[in-house]
Design an enzyme around this catalytic site. Sequence first.
Site, PDB file in Angstrom:
ATOM      1  N   HIS A 102       0.829  -1.207   0.000  1.00  0.00           N
ATOM      2  CA  HIS A 102       0.000   0.000   0.000  1.00  0.00           C
ATOM      3  C   HIS A 102       0.863   1.258   0.000  1.00  0.00           C
ATOM      4  CE1 HIS A 102      -2.922   2.880   2.178  1.00  0.00           C
ATOM      5  NE2 HIS A 102      -3.144   2.916   0.869  1.00  0.00           N
ATOM      6  N   HIS A 121      -1.818   1.017   7.888  1.00  0.00           N
ATOM      7  CA  HIS A 121      -3.282   1.019   7.777  1.00  0.00           C
ATOM      8  C   HIS A 121      -3.827  -0.392   7.934  1.00  0.00           C
ATOM      9  CE1 HIS A 121      -1.421   4.206   5.289  1.00  0.00           C
ATOM     10  NE2 HIS A 121      -2.211   4.956   6.007  1.00  0.00           N
TER      11      HIS A 121
HETATM   12 FE1  FES Z   1       0.276  -0.838   4.775  1.00  0.00          FE
HETATM   13 FE2  FES Z   1      -1.214   1.282   4.253  1.00  0.00          FE
HETATM   14  S1  FES Z   1       0.936   1.163   4.305  1.00  0.00           S
HETATM   15  S2  FES Z   1      -1.866  -0.701   4.749  1.00  0.00           S
END
Ligand code: FES
Length: 172
Positions: A102, A121
């Site tokens: 992500h 997140h």
């Molecule tokens: Fe891992 Fe957003 S950086 S879920």
Amino acid sequence: MRCKNMVNVGRRQFLRGGAFATAGAAVASVSGTQAKATPANARVDYPSNRLANLSELVVNEPLDIEYPDADSPGVLIKLGQVVEGGIGPDGDIVAFSTLCPHKGYYMSYNSEDRTLNCPGHFSRFDVEVGGQQTWGHATNNLPQFALRVDDNGDIYAEGADELIYGRLSNVL
Ligand code: FES
């Protein structure tokens, strides 16, 4: 009357400009066709890097690794049962990037449910099923490293099945 002529002149100028723009687009299109005719070679030549020896692995205790280079952290894990993409005599050794797909947070291993977990997140990735995402914001699974074991029990990483976070190519 004079005013009407000015309008007509303006209209002709506009149309000429439009024709020029159309011609330009045609040239660009021809150039684009030529560019497509010679695509860049997308194949990546991965290094074959020794990560560890079978004798160093303990079931469910991840070993920190770096692959394909020092800027790409990961883990090598012996899971104790045959798993997707697992290698070795028991088909249970896997390796993954530990950068979250992500936004690149560094993830940690949870030995209880055998997932890699992101503190950013809260995305979770199941290492028993090829790094499949089971929760969170990420939009793709975790890059799994292709492994090989030689006759001496040395384990090598030789590829990755997804793009490592932050890279345009896994091999820089
Ligand atoms: Fe891992 Fe957003 S950086 S879920």
